[in-house]
Design a protein around this motif. Structure first.
Motif, PDB file in Angstrom:
ATOM      1  N   ASP A  31       0.665  -1.512  -0.149  1.00  0.00           N
ATOM      2  CA  ASP A  31       0.078   0.049   0.000  1.00  0.00           C
ATOM      3  C   ASP A  31       0.975   1.095  -0.010  1.00  0.00           C
ATOM      4  O   ASP A  31       0.326   2.364  -0.518  1.00  0.00           O
ATOM      5  CB  ASP A  31      -1.072  -0.003   1.258  1.00  0.00           C
ATOM      6  CG  ASP A  31      -2.123  -1.068   1.143  1.00  0.00           C
ATOM      7  OD1 ASP A  31      -2.211  -1.464   0.168  1.00  0.00           O
ATOM      8  OD2 ASP A  31      -2.961  -1.283   2.262  1.00  0.00           O
ATOM      9  N   LEU A  32       1.952   1.221   0.603  1.00  0.00           N
ATOM     10  CA  LEU A  32       2.903   2.330   0.523  1.00  0.00           C
ATOM     11  C   LEU A  32       3.608   2.775  -0.723  1.00  0.00           C
ATOM     12  O   LEU A  32       3.786   3.945  -0.897  1.00  0.00           O
ATOM     13  CB  LEU A  32       4.176   1.904   1.590  1.00  0.00           C
ATOM     14  CG  LEU A  32       3.774   2.195   3.196  1.00  0.00           C
ATOM     15  CD1 LEU A  32       5.260   1.870   3.823  1.00  0.00           C
ATOM     16  CD2 LEU A  32       3.697   3.787   3.281  1.00  0.00           C
ATOM     17  N   ILE A  33       3.478   1.608  -1.796  1.00  0.00           N
ATOM     18  CA  ILE A  33       4.406   1.747  -2.874  1.00  0.00           C
ATOM     19  C   ILE A  33       3.958   2.795  -3.925  1.00  0.00           C
ATOM     20  O   ILE A  33       4.556   3.942  -4.299  1.00  0.00           O
ATOM     21  CB  ILE A  33       4.580   0.442  -3.565  1.00  0.00           C
ATOM     22  CG1 ILE A  33       5.644  -0.259  -2.624  1.00  0.00           C
ATOM     23  CG2 ILE A  33       5.222   0.813  -5.111  1.00  0.00           C
ATOM     24  CD1 ILE A  33       5.741  -1.743  -2.990  1.00  0.00           C
ATOM     25  N   PRO A  34       2.401   3.029  -4.269  1.00  0.00           N
ATOM     26  CA  PRO A  34       2.042   3.939  -5.191  1.00  0.00           C
ATOM     27  C   PRO A  34       2.692   5.330  -4.699  1.00  0.00           C
ATOM     28  O   PRO A  34       2.987   6.169  -5.773  1.00  0.00           O
ATOM     29  CB  PRO A  34       0.586   3.755  -4.977  1.00  0.00           C
ATOM     30  CG  PRO A  34       0.365   2.430  -4.705  1.00  0.00           C
ATOM     31  CD  PRO A  34       1.451   2.099  -3.768  1.00  0.00           C
ATOM     32  N   ASN A  35       2.400   5.507  -3.351  1.00  0.00           N
ATOM     33  CA  ASN A  35       2.720   6.749  -2.890  1.00  0.00           C
ATOM     34  C   ASN A  35       4.152   7.319  -2.952  1.00  0.00           C
ATOM     35  O   ASN A  35       4.628   8.392  -3.629  1.00  0.00           O
ATOM     36  CB  ASN A  35       2.277   7.071  -1.244  1.00  0.00           C
ATOM     37  CG  ASN A  35       1.262   8.014  -1.260  1.00  0.00           C
ATOM     38  OD1 ASN A  35       1.138   9.122  -2.139  1.00  0.00           O
ATOM     39  ND2 ASN A  35       0.267   7.883  -0.229  1.00  0.00           N
ATOM     40  N   LEU A  36       5.013   6.168  -2.832  1.00  0.00           N
ATOM     41  CA  LEU A  36       6.465   6.441  -2.800  1.00  0.00           C
ATOM     42  C   LEU A  36       6.807   6.757  -4.164  1.00  0.00           C
ATOM     43  O   LEU A  36       7.861   7.685  -4.703  1.00  0.00           O
ATOM     44  CB  LEU A  36       7.097   5.229  -2.382  1.00  0.00           C
ATOM     45  CG  LEU A  36       8.400   5.257  -1.749  1.00  0.00           C
ATOM     46  CD1 LEU A  36       8.841   6.270  -0.630  1.00  0.00           C
ATOM     47  CD2 LEU A  36       8.977   3.829  -1.408  1.00  0.00           C
ATOM     48  N   VAL A  37       6.287   5.907  -5.233  1.00  0.00           N
ATOM     49  CA  VAL A  37       6.685   5.896  -6.684  1.00  0.00           C
ATOM     50  C   VAL A  37       6.276   7.362  -7.060  1.00  0.00           C
ATOM     51  O   VAL A  37       7.174   8.087  -7.625  1.00  0.00           O
ATOM     52  CB  VAL A  37       5.951   4.936  -7.512  1.00  0.00           C
ATOM     53  CG1 VAL A  37       5.901   5.187  -8.904  1.00  0.00           C
ATOM     54  CG2 VAL A  37       6.565   3.576  -7.038  1.00  0.00           C
ATOM     55  N   GLU A  38       5.257   8.025  -6.790  1.00  0.00           N
ATOM     56  CA  GLU A  38       4.646   9.027  -7.254  1.00  0.00           C
ATOM     57  C   GLU A  38       5.635  10.172  -6.710  1.00  0.00           C
ATOM     58  O   GLU A  38       5.739  11.260  -7.390  1.00  0.00           O
ATOM     59  CB  GLU A  38       3.159   9.208  -6.837  1.00  0.00           C
ATOM     60  CG  GLU A  38       1.988   8.810  -7.539  1.00  0.00           C
ATOM     61  CD  GLU A  38       2.349   9.224  -9.074  1.00  0.00           C
ATOM     62  OE1 GLU A  38       2.354  10.087  -9.437  1.00  0.00           O
ATOM     63  OE2 GLU A  38       2.471   8.047  -9.625  1.00  0.00           O
ATOM     64  N   THR A  39       6.090  10.137  -5.600  1.00  0.00           N
ATOM     65  CA  THR A  39       6.837  11.251  -4.648  1.00  0.00           C
ATOM     66  C   THR A  39       8.163  11.101  -5.517  1.00  0.00           C
ATOM     67  O   THR A  39       8.743  12.124  -5.825  1.00  0.00           O
ATOM     68  CB  THR A  39       6.934  10.898  -3.298  1.00  0.00           C
ATOM     69  OG1 THR A  39       5.715  10.599  -2.571  1.00  0.00           O
ATOM     70  CG2 THR A  39       7.975  11.931  -2.475  1.00  0.00           C
ATOM     71  N   VAL A  40       8.875   9.899  -5.776  1.00  0.00           N
ATOM     72  CA  VAL A  40      10.172  10.017  -6.463  1.00  0.00           C
ATOM     73  C   VAL A  40      10.004  10.455  -8.020  1.00  0.00           C
ATOM     74  O   VAL A  40      10.873  11.200  -8.407  1.00  0.00           O
ATOM     75  CB  VAL A  40      10.692   8.499  -6.387  1.00  0.00           C
ATOM     76  CG1 VAL A  40      12.008   8.424  -6.947  1.00  0.00           C
ATOM     77  CG2 VAL A  40      10.974   7.916  -4.838  1.00  0.00           C
TER      78      VAL A  40
END
Lengths: 203, 226
Positions: free
Chosen positions: A56-65
């Protein structure tokens, strides 16, 4: 000797027998095997719960990077694919066996290394590294990795106890008579091949 | 009797399992909310911290543990072992917090109980480590860093648990009264008998200086260095 006095003698004997029987029952696994199975179910649910939390954390992380490093397309695709593969494997504790646990471990291991590459990318972008949002996500990811480690440890411990109950005498006898449970699969050490290889140093 | 034989048998058959962890450091007995093995705080500072923590025990159970060295054990490992032994916090709220500091390794960790993971998510714990404790520790102001962190955590947990929900009593019918008078006591006695066999296992629980100590942890919190 009347029938009445016979039963008078019999009742305490019967009670004593019942008491001893129930003591034996509590020691031989009739209670502890189902209890331990529940424990295995609970700890496995927690493992899956924490895997889900990481996913669940990954989409947010990818967007931020992405906001700072648009050109690193290959890394983003890698993470997204690994995530899709990992989340597609959702297996309940009853269907768990050596083979599909190994598959789950492989998929989660790939996700972990893809995430490692994503975080390594961040090292090249100072603005991203100091971004508050990115730092928070990084802390959450670290926390989740730690939770996964602990959930795995607790699963390993509960399975060890369960397998002991159903394979070690005398509770194994109870299992073969009443329950017919099979041994639950264990996690292998993570990335065994990588542990055996010395880490490569590049300059 | 059967249990004693079973225990002897199992002990012979598989060995005592705890002996495999013999190389790891033993978790000390809880003597108070501040355990300072490294002598980082003087007596006044330690008792001040204990006072601040003791004033807020209804919302959280904060524990400070300062060790001499990690002895090469990962800090996350040591801290989860400690909270699993101490079971900080209450059973209903799971509101324990451990602040573990190893000055010689310049490492620390805030371990957050399950009931406080909502109020103190990992990112927030990381901010406390990075923005509050880190700067103070770099100036060797250990007391200041710990004091500010404890105040912050107490304040957050106070807000989390301040308004307990009110329970509204439902009207009771005649039948329910009857049920309560006879059936439930009977059920209670049966459960009691069943539980007599199990109680032994429960007695080996947490070791706590107060009356509490059954909080759950699942690895929330954050580690950092300074």
């Amino acid at each position: 000797m009347t029938k009445n006095s016979f039963s008078k003698h019999l009742t305490p004997l019967f009670l004593a027998g019942f008491f001893i029987m129930s003591l034996l029952l509590t020691g031989c696994g009739v209670q502890s095997i189902p209890q331990q199975l529940n424990e295995v179910e609970a700890t496995w649910a927690e493992v899956q719960n924490q895997f889900q939390r990481r996913a669940d954390l990954i989409p947010n992380l990818v967007e931020t990077v992405k906001g700072f490093a648009k050109q690193e397309q290959g890394v983003f695709v890698g993470v997204t694919e690994a995530r899709a593969k990992a989340t597609s494997l959702n297996i309940s504790v009853n269907d768990l066996n050596e083979a599909n646990l190994k598959k789950i471990q492989e998929a989660q291991g790939q996700l972990k290394s893809a995430l490692g590459r994503l975080l390594a990318v961040a090292e090249n972008y100072p603005a991203l590294k100091s971004d508050q949002n990115f730092r928070d996500l990084q802390a959450q990811l670290e926390g989740t990795e730690n939770r996964i480690t602990i959930a795995r440890q607790r699963y390993i411990e509960s399975v060890k106890q369960f397998n002991n109950l159903i394979t070690v005498f005398p509770t194994s006898l109870t299992n073969s008579i009443f329950f017919h449970h099979e041994k639950k699969p264990q996690f292998a050490a993570e990335n065994l091949n990588e542990i055996q290889k010395p880490p490569a140093v590049k300059f | 009797m059967a249990r004693i034989f079973l225990f002897i048998f199992l002990a012979l058959a598989i060995g005592i399992p705890e002996s495999t962890y013999a190389e790891l450091r033993a978790i000390p007995t809880l003597t108070g909310p501040v355990i300072d093995e490294a002598g980082l705080l003087n007596a006044t500072e330690a008792s001040n911290l204990e006072k601040v923590i003791s004033n807020n025990t209804s919302h959280s159970q904060i524990q400070i543990w300062i060790i001499k060295s990690l002895e090469n054990e990962p800090i996350e490992n040591l801290s989860i072992r400690a909270v699993e032994t101490w079971k900080l916090g209450s059973a209903q709220r799971d509101n324990g917090v451990l602040i573990l500091v190893s000055p010689s390794d310049r490492k620390m960790r805030i371990e957050v109980g399950q009931g406080l993971e909502g109020a103190i998510p990992d990112a927030f714990a990381a901010r406390i480590v990075r923005n509050i404790i880190g700067p103070a520790f770099r100036e060797r102001a250990y007391y200041r860093g710990l004091f500010l962190a404890v105040s912050e955590i107490s304040e957050i947990s106070r807000r989390e648990f301040e308004s307990p929900g009110q329970t509204i009593a439902a009207p009771v019918s005649g039948f329910e009264k009857l049920l309560g008078m006879f059936f439930i006591p009977l059920l209670f006695i049966i459960m009691l008998l069943v539980n007599v066999f199990r109680v032994r296992n429960r007695l080996a629980g947490g070791n706590i200086y107060g009356a509490r100590g059954s909080g759950g942890f699942s690895g929330g919190g954050s580690s950092g260095s300074w």
